[in-house]
Design an enzyme around this catalytic site. Structure first.
Site, PDB file in Angstrom:
ATOM      1  N   ASP A  30       0.845  -1.192   0.000  1.00  0.00           N
ATOM      2  CA  ASP A  30       0.000   0.000   0.000  1.00  0.00           C
ATOM      3  C   ASP A  30       0.883   1.246   0.000  1.00  0.00           C
ATOM      4  O   ASP A  30       1.886   1.319   0.712  1.00  0.00           O
ATOM      5  CB  ASP A  30      -0.928   0.002   1.220  1.00  0.00           C
ATOM      6  N   ASN A  86     -12.861  -3.078   2.388  1.00  0.00           N
ATOM      7  CA  ASN A  86     -13.780  -1.943   2.452  1.00  0.00           C
ATOM      8  C   ASN A  86     -14.717  -2.012   1.251  1.00  0.00           C
ATOM      9  O   ASN A  86     -14.269  -2.226   0.124  1.00  0.00           O
ATOM     10  CB  ASN A  86     -12.997  -0.628   2.434  1.00  0.00           C
ATOM     11  N   GLN A  93     -14.602   2.602   0.913  1.00  0.00           N
ATOM     12  CA  GLN A  93     -13.844   2.162  -0.265  1.00  0.00           C
ATOM     13  C   GLN A  93     -13.469   3.358  -1.136  1.00  0.00           C
ATOM     14  O   GLN A  93     -14.317   4.202  -1.446  1.00  0.00           O
ATOM     15  CB  GLN A  93     -14.681   1.163  -1.077  1.00  0.00           C
ATOM     16  N   HIS A  99     -10.180  -5.336  -3.368  1.00  0.00           N
ATOM     17  CA  HIS A  99      -8.857  -5.588  -2.811  1.00  0.00           C
ATOM     18  C   HIS A  99      -8.975  -5.997  -1.356  1.00  0.00           C
ATOM     19  O   HIS A  99      -9.844  -5.514  -0.630  1.00  0.00           O
ATOM     20  CB  HIS A  99      -7.947  -4.361  -2.951  1.00  0.00           C
TER      21      HIS A  99
HETATM   22  P1  5GP Z   1      -9.745   1.404   0.051  1.00  0.00           P
HETATM   23  O1  5GP Z   1      -9.955   2.651   0.860  1.00  0.00           O
HETATM   24  O2  5GP Z   1     -10.348   1.504  -1.316  1.00  0.00           O
HETATM   25  O3  5GP Z   1     -10.134   0.153   0.786  1.00  0.00           O
HETATM   26  O4  5GP Z   1      -8.174   1.255  -0.092  1.00  0.00           O
HETATM   27  C1  5GP Z   1      -7.452   1.779  -1.156  1.00  0.00           C
HETATM   28  C2  5GP Z   1      -6.010   1.694  -0.757  1.00  0.00           C
HETATM   29  O5  5GP Z   1      -5.215   1.885  -1.925  1.00  0.00           O
HETATM   30  C3  5GP Z   1      -5.582   2.757   0.242  1.00  0.00           C
HETATM   31  O6  5GP Z   1      -5.063   2.140   1.420  1.00  0.00           O
HETATM   32  C4  5GP Z   1      -4.518   3.575  -0.497  1.00  0.00           C
HETATM   33  O7  5GP Z   1      -3.454   3.966   0.328  1.00  0.00           O
HETATM   34  C5  5GP Z   1      -4.078   2.605  -1.579  1.00  0.00           C
HETATM   35  N1  5GP Z   1      -3.626   3.261  -2.807  1.00  0.00           N
HETATM   36  C6  5GP Z   1      -4.258   4.269  -3.464  1.00  0.00           C
HETATM   37  N2  5GP Z   1      -3.586   4.594  -4.569  1.00  0.00           N
HETATM   38  C7  5GP Z   1      -2.501   3.764  -4.616  1.00  0.00           C
HETATM   39  C8  5GP Z   1      -1.416   3.627  -5.540  1.00  0.00           C
HETATM   40  O8  5GP Z   1      -1.312   4.314  -6.556  1.00  0.00           O
HETATM   41  N3  5GP Z   1      -0.484   2.676  -5.261  1.00  0.00           N
HETATM   42  C9  5GP Z   1      -0.566   1.873  -4.138  1.00  0.00           C
HETATM   43  N4  5GP Z   1       0.404   0.984  -3.956  1.00  0.00           N
HETATM   44  N5  5GP Z   1      -1.594   1.985  -3.259  1.00  0.00           N
HETATM   45  C10 5GP Z   1      -2.535   2.913  -3.501  1.00  0.00           C
END
Ligand code: 5GP
Ligand code: ZN
Length: 112
Positions: A30, A86, A93, A99
């Site tokens: 992440d 999420n 999310q 993911h």
């Molecule tokens: P969500 O909130 O959708 O469950 O989690 C999305 C996750 O993706 C977040 O923890 C955020 O830090 C991660 N993330 C967002 N953009 C990128 C990216 O460009 N590269 C990586 N490695 N992680 C990302």
């Protein structure tokens, strides 16, 4: 899904710090870790969220569940780990490509 961030990561159009890859899934670090180890496991096929999953996705969803402990073990999380999916706006999310967050490495995590 050409406008999907994680599909772009799978395609290699956006760089990522990969820790595991096979023909079905990708696991990468992440970008904004919330724990010493914070990995994201994604299927290579685009599924928007857990709310979109159907019985057609049973194989890939089961495969990811089996791979999670293997990846956690490989990452050194012998004491345990936390998984989070999420889902939707209310679930927090941000990226709409399903993911599994794999978190650990900081001792016992607080109760949800
Ligand atoms: P969500 O909130 O959708 O469950 O989690 C999305 C996750 O993706 C977040 O923890 C955020 O830090 C991660 N993330 C967002 N953009 C990128 C990216 O460009 N590269 C990586 N490695 N992680 C990302
Ligand atoms: Zn996608």
């Amino acid at each position: 899904m050409s406008d999907c961030l994680f599909c772009k990561i799978i395609a290699g159009d956006i760089p990522s710090d990969k820790v595991y890859e096979d023909d079905k899934i990708l696991v990468f670090k992440d970008i904004a870790p919330k724990a010493p180890t914070h990995l994201l496991m994604i299927p290579k096929q685009h599924i928007a969220s857990l709310a979109e999953v159907t019985e057609q996705d049973a194989d890939i969803m089961g495969y990811m569940m089996i791979k999670v402990p293997q990846i956690a073990n490989q990452a050194g999380l012998s004491g345990g780990f936390r998984t989070i999916i999420n889902t939707g706006d209310d679930g927090g999310q941000e990226v709409y490509h399903i993911h599994i967050h794999i978190l650990g490495g900081a001792g016992r995590m607080p109760f949800v």
